[in-house]
Design a protein around this motif. Structure first.
Motif, mmCIF file in Angstrom:
data_model
loop_
_atom_site.group_PDB
_atom_site.id
_atom_site.type_symbol
_atom_site.label_atom_id
_atom_site.label_comp_id
_atom_site.label_asym_id
_atom_site.label_seq_id
_atom_site.Cartn_x
_atom_site.Cartn_y
_atom_site.Cartn_z
ATOM 1 N N THR A 110 -8.916 30.885 51.291
ATOM 2 C CA THR A 110 -8.185 32.097 50.921
ATOM 3 C C THR A 110 -9.060 33.341 50.966
ATOM 4 O O THR A 110 -8.638 34.387 51.470
ATOM 5 C CB THR A 110 -7.590 31.954 49.512
ATOM 6 N N PHE A 111 -10.306 33.238 50.463
ATOM 7 C CA PHE A 111 -11.141 34.432 50.319
ATOM 8 C C PHE A 111 -12.429 34.401 51.133
ATOM 9 O O PHE A 111 -13.118 35.420 51.212
ATOM 10 C CB PHE A 111 -11.505 34.623 48.840
ATOM 11 N N GLY A 112 -12.768 33.255 51.710
ATOM 12 C CA GLY A 112 -14.043 33.161 52.414
ATOM 13 C C GLY A 112 -15.187 32.886 51.448
ATOM 14 O O GLY A 112 -14.979 32.511 50.291
ATOM 15 N N LYS A 113 -16.404 33.101 51.918
ATOM 16 C CA LYS A 113 -17.589 32.802 51.112
ATOM 17 C C LYS A 113 -18.158 34.083 50.502
ATOM 18 O O LYS A 113 -17.757 35.182 50.847
ATOM 19 C CB LYS A 113 -18.634 32.113 51.976
ATOM 20 N N GLY A 114 -19.117 33.909 49.600
ATOM 21 C CA GLY A 114 -19.828 35.041 49.036
ATOM 22 C C GLY A 114 -19.381 35.450 47.654
ATOM 23 O O GLY A 114 -19.984 36.336 47.031
ATOM 24 N N TYR A 115 -18.321 34.834 47.123
ATOM 25 C CA TYR A 115 -17.843 35.180 45.783
ATOM 26 C C TYR A 115 -18.598 34.382 44.716
ATOM 27 O O TYR A 115 -19.061 33.272 44.964
ATOM 28 C CB TYR A 115 -16.344 34.910 45.655
ATOM 29 N N PHE A 116 -18.707 34.968 43.524
ATOM 30 C CA PHE A 116 -19.376 34.309 42.398
ATOM 31 C C PHE A 116 -18.587 34.581 41.123
ATOM 32 O O PHE A 116 -17.800 35.529 41.049
ATOM 33 C CB PHE A 116 -20.818 34.791 42.257
ATOM 34 N N ILE A 117 -18.803 33.744 40.110
ATOM 35 C CA ILE A 117 -18.136 33.927 38.818
ATOM 36 C C ILE A 117 -18.728 35.145 38.113
ATOM 37 O O ILE A 117 -19.953 35.316 38.064
ATOM 38 C CB ILE A 117 -18.325 32.694 37.933
ATOM 39 N N THR A 118 -17.858 35.986 37.548
ATOM 40 C CA THR A 118 -18.316 37.131 36.765
ATOM 41 C C THR A 118 -17.880 37.057 35.302
ATOM 42 O O THR A 118 -18.427 37.762 34.462
ATOM 43 C CB THR A 118 -17.788 38.445 37.358
ATOM 44 N N LYS A 119 -16.888 36.252 35.004
ATOM 45 C CA LYS A 119 -16.405 36.126 33.627
ATOM 46 C C LYS A 119 -15.542 34.871 33.530
ATOM 47 O O LYS A 119 -14.849 34.525 34.487
ATOM 48 C CB LYS A 119 -15.577 37.346 33.209
ATOM 49 N N SER A 120 -15.565 34.217 32.374
ATOM 50 C CA SER A 120 -14.644 33.102 32.162
ATOM 51 C C SER A 120 -14.282 33.012 30.685
ATOM 52 O O SER A 120 -15.103 33.280 29.811
ATOM 53 C CB SER A 120 -15.247 31.775 32.642
ATOM 54 N N ILE A 121 -13.031 32.663 30.432
ATOM 55 C CA ILE A 121 -12.514 32.526 29.071
ATOM 56 C C ILE A 121 -11.590 31.311 29.029
ATOM 57 O O ILE A 121 -10.824 31.075 29.968
ATOM 58 C CB ILE A 121 -11.702 33.767 28.637
ATOM 59 N N TYR A 122 -11.675 30.563 27.950
ATOM 60 C CA TYR A 122 -10.733 29.472 27.697
ATOM 61 C C TYR A 122 -9.767 29.919 26.615
ATOM 62 O O TYR A 122 -10.191 30.387 25.543
ATOM 63 C CB TYR A 122 -11.483 28.214 27.260
ATOM 64 N N PHE A 123 -8.469 29.810 26.889
ATOM 65 C CA PHE A 123 -7.433 30.166 25.923
ATOM 66 C C PHE A 123 -6.678 28.914 25.494
ATOM 67 O O PHE A 123 -6.275 28.112 26.339
ATOM 68 C CB PHE A 123 -6.408 31.124 26.537
ATOM 69 N N ASP A 124 -6.476 28.772 24.215
ATOM 70 C CA ASP A 124 -5.638 27.701 23.678
ATOM 71 C C ASP A 124 -4.596 28.349 22.778
ATOM 72 O O ASP A 124 -4.906 28.805 21.674
ATOM 73 C CB ASP A 124 -6.496 26.706 22.890
ATOM 74 N N LYS A 125 -3.366 28.412 23.271
ATOM 75 C CA LYS A 125 -2.273 29.008 22.508
ATOM 76 C C LYS A 125 -1.529 27.876 21.805
ATOM 77 O O LYS A 125 -0.860 27.069 22.455
ATOM 78 C CB LYS A 125 -1.346 29.766 23.459
#
Length: 234
Positions: free
Chosen positions: A79-94
């Motif tokens: 979908t996006f190709g290469k070169g992307y990296f994680i910048t933020k992550s959150i786990y939600f439990d509703k």
């Protein structure tokens, strides 16, 4: 190309069957093991309506091997190709009886390691030693978010509702939002939703006593100006 076309036109796409039952159970087990053993962590947020883990991939790094299974890696690269990296992550439990809801908004900030004066970076905030800032629009327009669903998500337990194509309007005041085409993004357990940060999205209260657990991961391929860095980059 189907998913990329949907992202470009609507601002989001939904892909089910990315994770099997065993993978979901392994991810949940790792989360529960960590939260049971560390109840005072400042990155944990707990209330009657929501439990959240900020900097999720840093707090539970061993979960990444299961989150980034071959299905997800193939989807992201195609979908996006290469070169992307994680910048933020959150786990939600509703929880099942949650009255927590979120009104329509865009995701306008990124997490960085420090505050400094930089042209076109504005609206600085700090929370628990985590700096956030609104970057230039071009960065937000090219970033994307993946939401991984640990439970079946429907309109009754707080599935996101979005305004289709609102990401293409740039940064807009919510008072100026024109809701012409709204979609409730129902996702099966083990499915994902990919969305653009500038897509207007909201979440309603839970009405069916069913839990909703989601892992929210943001990605970028932009290098920030000298002097600051993505605080959660991996």
């Amino acid at each position: 190309m189907k998913h990329l076309n949907e992202i470009n036109s609507d601002g989001f796409t939904i892909i089910n069957n990315v994770y099997n039952e065993n993978e979901i159970e392994k991810i949940i087990s790792l989360i529960e093991k960590t939260t049971q053993n560390d109840t005072e962590n400042p990155t944990f947020r707990k209330s009657e309506d929501l439990f959240a883990i900020r900097q999720f991939h840093k707090e539970i790094p061993e979960v990444l091997d299961f989150v980034f299974n071959q299905n997800l890696k193939d989807i992201l690269e195609k979908t996006f190709g290469k070169g992307y990296f994680i910048t933020k992550s959150i786990y939600f439990d509703k929880p099942e009886k949650s009255n927590w809801f979120v009104s329509y908004h865009q995701d306008l900030t990124i997490s960085v390691d420090k505050k400094m004066e930089i042209s076109n970076f504005k609206n600085w905030t700090v929370k628990q030693n985590q700096f956030a800032v609104q970057p230039p629009k071009e960065i937000l327009e090219n970033n994307f978010t993946v939401r991984i669903h640990m439970d079946k998500t429907t309109k009754e337990n707080g599935a996101l509702k979005v305004v289709n194509n609102s990401h293409s309007k740039g940064i807009v005041r919510v008072d100026d939002l024109n809701i012409e085409n709204e979609t409730i993004c129902e996702v099966e357990k083990g499915g994902i939703m990919i969305m653009k940060p500038l897509l207007f999205h909201a979440s309603n209260k839970t009405t069916n006593n069913e839990r909703r657990r989601v892992i929210h991961i943001e990605f970028s391929k932009y290098e920030l100006p000298d002097g600051i860095a993505w605080s959660e980059r991996i």
